[in-house]
Design a protein around this motif. Sequence first.
Motif, short mmCIF file in Angstrom:
data_model
loop_
_atom_site.label_atom_id
_atom_site.label_comp_id
_atom_site.label_asym_id
_atom_site.label_seq_id
_atom_site.Cartn_x
_atom_site.Cartn_y
_atom_site.Cartn_z
N LEU A 39 -17.84 32.44 -31.52
CA LEU A 39 -17.95 33.64 -30.70
C LEU A 39 -16.57 34.23 -30.41
N GLY A 40 -16.37 35.46 -30.82
CA GLY A 40 -15.09 36.12 -30.61
C GLY A 40 -14.95 36.66 -29.20
N ILE A 41 -14.75 35.77 -28.24
CA ILE A 41 -14.63 36.18 -26.84
C ILE A 41 -13.30 36.89 -26.61
N GLU A 42 -12.23 36.28 -27.09
CA GLU A 42 -10.85 36.77 -26.99
C GLU A 42 -10.26 36.69 -25.58
N SER A 43 -11.01 37.15 -24.56
CA SER A 43 -10.45 37.14 -23.21
C SER A 43 -11.55 37.25 -22.16
N PHE A 44 -11.20 36.79 -20.95
CA PHE A 44 -12.08 36.98 -19.79
C PHE A 44 -11.47 38.01 -18.84
N ASP A 45 -10.64 38.88 -19.39
CA ASP A 45 -9.98 39.95 -18.63
C ASP A 45 -10.33 41.28 -19.30
N PHE A 90 -3.71 32.03 -17.19
CA PHE A 90 -4.17 30.77 -17.78
C PHE A 90 -5.16 30.07 -16.85
N GLY A 91 -4.97 30.23 -15.55
CA GLY A 91 -5.92 29.66 -14.59
C GLY A 91 -7.29 30.29 -14.73
N THR A 94 -8.91 29.01 -18.00
CA THR A 94 -9.39 27.63 -17.85
C THR A 94 -10.68 27.59 -17.03
N ALA A 95 -10.67 28.27 -15.88
CA ALA A 95 -11.84 28.25 -14.99
C ALA A 95 -13.06 28.87 -15.67
N SER A 96 -12.84 29.94 -16.43
CA SER A 96 -13.95 30.63 -17.09
C SER A 96 -14.56 29.76 -18.19
N LEU A 97 -13.72 29.11 -18.97
CA LEU A 97 -14.23 28.26 -20.05
C LEU A 97 -14.90 26.99 -19.51
N ASN A 156 0.69 25.46 -21.08
CA ASN A 156 -0.50 26.03 -20.46
C ASN A 156 -1.68 26.06 -21.42
N ILE A 157 -1.42 26.32 -22.68
CA ILE A 157 -2.49 26.28 -23.68
C ILE A 157 -3.07 24.87 -23.77
N LEU A 158 -2.19 23.87 -23.76
CA LEU A 158 -2.65 22.48 -23.80
C LEU A 158 -3.51 22.13 -22.59
N LYS A 159 -3.17 22.69 -21.44
CA LYS A 159 -3.97 22.45 -20.24
C LYS A 159 -5.39 23.00 -20.40
#
Length: 202
Positions: A39-45, A90-91, A94-97, A156-159
């Motif tokens: 799924l090409g979400i790309e962003s939650f913004d 990044f927060g 993370t929270a959205s995923l 941050n990506i690793l987190k």
Amino acid sequence: MEQHNILKTFFILATPRAIANNPDIIRRFAKCGLKYVFLGIESFDEEVLKELNKPSTLEQNYIALDLLRDLEIEVNAGIICMPHFKQEDFGLLTASLKKYNPIFPMINVLAPMPGTPMFEKYKEEAYISEKKFEAFNMMEHIIEPLHMTKKQFYKNILKVYKFTVGSKITLNYIKQKYGKRELLRHRKISKKVSKKFKTKDN
């Protein structure tokens, strides 16, 4: 397939808009064997989606994810991290995923490809020559991060990975669905990805 009771295992690539606008088709497809969706979400913004010229909206992202979760369809989520990301971005990611664990994100650094409108927009900020083709691999920084070092950006990506593919929910899901052997394989691949990010430039 419905008429003849043909059952297969299907993996498809889709946009959130396609999933959100066709829930009945997706439900029928699931009964015929749809098990996995990239799924090409790309962003939650919403602003990032607009900048990327994505046809899908933030609302459609959530509708698609909710539907696929309800149907127990495994999701590989395409994500793009923008050079202007701050800690809070990044927060949010993370929270959205995490809401959709188990989920398997594929996180990329923005790499505007030469010849595209996005490249024209960012070419003045790019510090890697467009002739260095091997750098446009979706993991390298073509554009310097604006609010943190590259090392911090990769950290941050690793987190994000840690709280998704590395979460107890996801690891237990892999073990129960695919067995211990696949779980070991997953952990081995995760270590390789982690090592690759950690060896990036500071």
